[in-house]
Write a protein that holds these residues in place. Structure first.
Motif, PDB file in Angstrom:
ATOM      1  N   VAL A   3       0.967  -1.101  -0.517  1.00  0.00           N
ATOM      2  CA  VAL A   3      -0.293  -0.055  -0.172  1.00  0.00           C
ATOM      3  C   VAL A   3       0.596   0.942  -0.253  1.00  0.00           C
ATOM      4  N   THR A   4       0.248   2.762  -0.957  1.00  0.00           N
ATOM      5  CA  THR A   4       1.360   3.456  -1.127  1.00  0.00           C
ATOM      6  C   THR A   4       0.729   4.934  -0.907  1.00  0.00           C
ATOM      7  N   ILE A   5       1.197   5.910  -0.595  1.00  0.00           N
ATOM      8  CA  ILE A   5       0.199   6.827  -0.824  1.00  0.00           C
ATOM      9  C   ILE A   5       0.554   7.753  -2.051  1.00  0.00           C
ATOM     10  N   TYR A   6      -0.659   8.251  -2.693  1.00  0.00           N
ATOM     11  CA  TYR A   6       0.123   8.739  -3.898  1.00  0.00           C
ATOM     12  C   TYR A   6      -0.115  10.395  -3.494  1.00  0.00           C
ATOM     13  N   ASP A   7       1.027  10.998  -3.932  1.00  0.00           N
ATOM     14  CA  ASP A   7       1.922  12.087  -4.220  1.00  0.00           C
ATOM     15  C   ASP A   7       1.970  12.208  -2.698  1.00  0.00           C
ATOM     16  N   ALA A   8       2.805  11.508  -2.138  1.00  0.00           N
ATOM     17  CA  ALA A   8       2.159  12.001  -0.249  1.00  0.00           C
ATOM     18  C   ALA A   8       3.356  13.163   0.302  1.00  0.00           C
ATOM     19  N   ASP A   9       4.257  13.335  -0.932  1.00  0.00           N
ATOM     20  CA  ASP A   9       5.520  14.159  -0.753  1.00  0.00           C
ATOM     21  C   ASP A   9       5.244  15.615  -0.771  1.00  0.00           C
ATOM     22  N   LEU A  10       4.218  15.570  -1.883  1.00  0.00           N
ATOM     23  CA  LEU A  10       3.419  16.658  -2.499  1.00  0.00           C
ATOM     24  C   LEU A  10       2.216  17.109  -1.986  1.00  0.00           C
ATOM     25  N   ARG A  11       1.620  16.126  -1.921  1.00  0.00           N
ATOM     26  CA  ARG A  11       0.447  16.797  -0.354  1.00  0.00           C
ATOM     27  C   ARG A  11       0.877  16.527   1.031  1.00  0.00           C
ATOM     28  N   ARG A  12       2.149  15.784   1.311  1.00  0.00           N
ATOM     29  CA  ARG A  12       2.915  15.906   2.266  1.00  0.00           C
ATOM     30  C   ARG A  12       1.724  15.641   3.517  1.00  0.00           C
ATOM     31  N   GLN A  13       2.042  13.833   2.723  1.00  0.00           N
ATOM     32  CA  GLN A  13       0.833  12.959   4.076  1.00  0.00           C
ATOM     33  C   GLN A  13       2.369  11.497   4.089  1.00  0.00           C
ATOM     34  N   ASN A  14       2.344  10.852   5.073  1.00  0.00           N
ATOM     35  CA  ASN A  14       2.877   9.481   5.241  1.00  0.00           C
ATOM     36  C   ASN A  14       1.705   8.604   6.077  1.00  0.00           C
ATOM     37  N   PHE A  15       2.083   7.702   6.895  1.00  0.00           N
ATOM     38  CA  PHE A  15       1.263   6.069   6.749  1.00  0.00           C
ATOM     39  C   PHE A  15       1.171   6.885   8.483  1.00  0.00           C
ATOM     40  N   GLY A  16       2.053   7.509   9.040  1.00  0.00           N
ATOM     41  CA  GLY A  16       1.204   8.215  11.341  1.00  0.00           C
ATOM     42  C   GLY A  16      -0.065   8.564  11.049  1.00  0.00           C
ATOM     43  N   GLN A  17      -0.739   9.162   9.650  1.00  0.00           N
ATOM     44  CA  GLN A  17      -1.856   9.288   9.929  1.00  0.00           C
ATOM     45  C   GLN A  17      -3.050   8.839   9.331  1.00  0.00           C
ATOM     46  N   VAL A  18      -2.839   7.884   8.876  1.00  0.00           N
ATOM     47  CA  VAL A  18      -3.414   6.833   8.666  1.00  0.00           C
ATOM     48  C   VAL A  18      -3.483   6.029   9.669  1.00  0.00           C
ATOM     49  N   SER A  19      -5.208   5.600  10.378  1.00  0.00           N
ATOM     50  CA  SER A  19      -5.140   4.202  11.434  1.00  0.00           C
ATOM     51  C   SER A  19      -6.040   2.823  11.226  1.00  0.00           C
ATOM     52  N   ASN A  20      -5.763   2.556  12.153  1.00  0.00           N
ATOM     53  CA  ASN A  20      -7.193   1.285  11.848  1.00  0.00           C
ATOM     54  C   ASN A  20      -6.785   0.339  11.040  1.00  0.00           C
ATOM     55  N   ALA A  21      -5.262   0.539  10.193  1.00  0.00           N
ATOM     56  CA  ALA A  21      -4.891  -0.579   8.584  1.00  0.00           C
ATOM     57  C   ALA A  21      -5.305  -1.790   8.600  1.00  0.00           C
ATOM     58  N   TYR A  22      -5.701  -2.848   7.696  1.00  0.00           N
ATOM     59  CA  TYR A  22      -5.748  -4.619   7.994  1.00  0.00           C
ATOM     60  C   TYR A  22      -5.461  -5.026   7.048  1.00  0.00           C
ATOM     61  N   ILE A  23      -5.589  -6.493   6.847  1.00  0.00           N
ATOM     62  CA  ILE A  23      -5.436  -6.788   5.725  1.00  0.00           C
ATOM     63  C   ILE A  23      -5.937  -7.731   5.783  1.00  0.00           C
ATOM     64  N   LYS A  24      -6.849  -8.437   5.328  1.00  0.00           N
ATOM     65  CA  LYS A  24      -7.581  -9.873   5.530  1.00  0.00           C
ATOM     66  C   LYS A  24      -7.894 -11.052   4.129  1.00  0.00           C
ATOM     67  N   VAL A  25      -7.516 -11.651   4.134  1.00  0.00           N
ATOM     68  CA  VAL A  25      -7.677 -13.504   3.202  1.00  0.00           C
ATOM     69  C   VAL A  25      -8.697 -13.440   3.404  1.00  0.00           C
ATOM     70  N   SER A  26     -10.153 -13.797   2.320  1.00  0.00           N
ATOM     71  CA  SER A  26     -11.436 -14.585   2.181  1.00  0.00           C
ATOM     72  C   SER A  26     -11.176 -15.761   1.508  1.00  0.00           C
ATOM     73  N   ARG A  27     -11.258 -16.975   1.462  1.00  0.00           N
ATOM     74  CA  ARG A  27     -10.905 -17.756   0.799  1.00  0.00           C
ATOM     75  C   ARG A  27     -12.516 -18.102  -0.001  1.00  0.00           C
ATOM     76  N   LEU A  28     -12.019 -17.682  -1.085  1.00  0.00           N
ATOM     77  CA  LEU A  28     -13.963 -17.747  -2.385  1.00  0.00           C
ATOM     78  C   LEU A  28     -13.845 -19.077  -2.498  1.00  0.00           C
ATOM     79  N   SER A  29     -15.604 -19.556  -2.434  1.00  0.00           N
ATOM     80  CA  SER A  29     -15.566 -20.393  -3.079  1.00  0.00           C
ATOM     81  C   SER A  29     -15.248 -20.759  -4.954  1.00  0.00           C
ATOM     82  N   SER A  30     -15.074 -19.875  -5.651  1.00  0.00           N
ATOM     83  CA  SER A  30     -15.308 -20.214  -7.348  1.00  0.00           C
ATOM     84  C   SER A  30     -14.452 -18.430  -7.540  1.00  0.00           C
ATOM     85  N   GLU A  31     -14.097 -18.628  -8.381  1.00  0.00           N
ATOM     86  CA  GLU A  31     -14.412 -17.019  -9.135  1.00  0.00           C
ATOM     87  C   GLU A  31     -15.271 -15.718  -9.657  1.00  0.00           C
ATOM     88  N   ASN A  32     -16.698 -16.735  -9.535  1.00  0.00           N
ATOM     89  CA  ASN A  32     -17.730 -15.814  -9.060  1.00  0.00           C
ATOM     90  C   ASN A  32     -18.009 -15.461  -7.534  1.00  0.00           C
TER      91      ASN A  32
END
Length: 194
Positions: free
Chosen positions: A107-136
């Motif tokens: 995960v990256t922040i788009y135009d982070a330098d220009l907008r003076r943003q960083n991940f210190g300003q982000v909270s509650n970040a997560y990743i989860k993996v779900s098993r899908l029964s099929s491609e649909n």
């Protein structure tokens, strides 16, 4: 019931899992910078040497479909802040070329330098993996979750997790490694041309 992981933990994915949905979510802290946060999920399909083998093995907002349709980015959320997943990626393990040994999820922040943003300003970040029964299947059953509890004060890019193949078995690694330099820094580390 989903398994909650901590940074550095590794877990085997079920051998019967042929399709997975990767969900990434986050909130942004209130600040007066005036610009929206545009966080972008990206995926690098890597060979044995932890490098990209082809340009199309880099899946992101400008290349939503990876080689052979094995990885599909479900679209760019330009502002985040919604309930549930902000961005999603589908993986079809049956379509992954055999030379792909690792899937790095970033995960990256788009135009982070220009907008003076960083991940210190982000909270509650997560990743989860779900098993899908099929491609649909669009929802699946969540099997694991990794909440990024670490504070990243100056980083503008994260390798959130890796899914890697060891002895024919796919495993998940909760990485949470921060980079300065945004998407370009991560691209360089995986051998992509920037």
């Amino acid at each position: 019931m989903a398994i909650n992981l901590q940074k550095g933990q590794r877990i085997s994915l079920e051998k019967s899992m042929t399709h997975a949905l990767i969900g990434l979510g986050w909130d942004t802290n209130k600040y007066d910078g005036g610009a929206d946060f545009d966080l972008d999920a990206s995926v690098f399909l890597l060979g044995e040497n932890d490098k990209l083998l082809r340009d199309e093995d880099f899946v992101f907002y400008n290349n939503l479909n990876g080689r052979d349709g094995a990885v599909v980015h479900m679209g760019d959320n330009l502002t985040g802040g919604s309930d549930g997943d902000d961005e999603q990626i589908k993986i079809d393990f049956t379509k992954l070329p055999p030379e792909i040994k690792k899937i790095a999820i970033c995960v990256t922040i788009y135009d982070a330098d220009l907008r003076r943003q960083n991940f210190g300003q982000v909270s509650n970040a997560y990743i989860k993996v779900s098993r899908l029964s099929s491609e649909n299947d669009e929802v699946g059953e969540t099997v694991l979750r990794f909440d990024l509890e670490e504070e990243f004060s100056i980083e503008t890019a994260l390798v959130v997790a890796e899914i890697y193949n060891k002895n024919g078995e796919w495993k998940f690694n909760a990485v949470a490694a921060g980079y300065q330099g945004g998407l370009a820094a991560i691209c360089r580390s995986f051998g992509a041309n920037v």
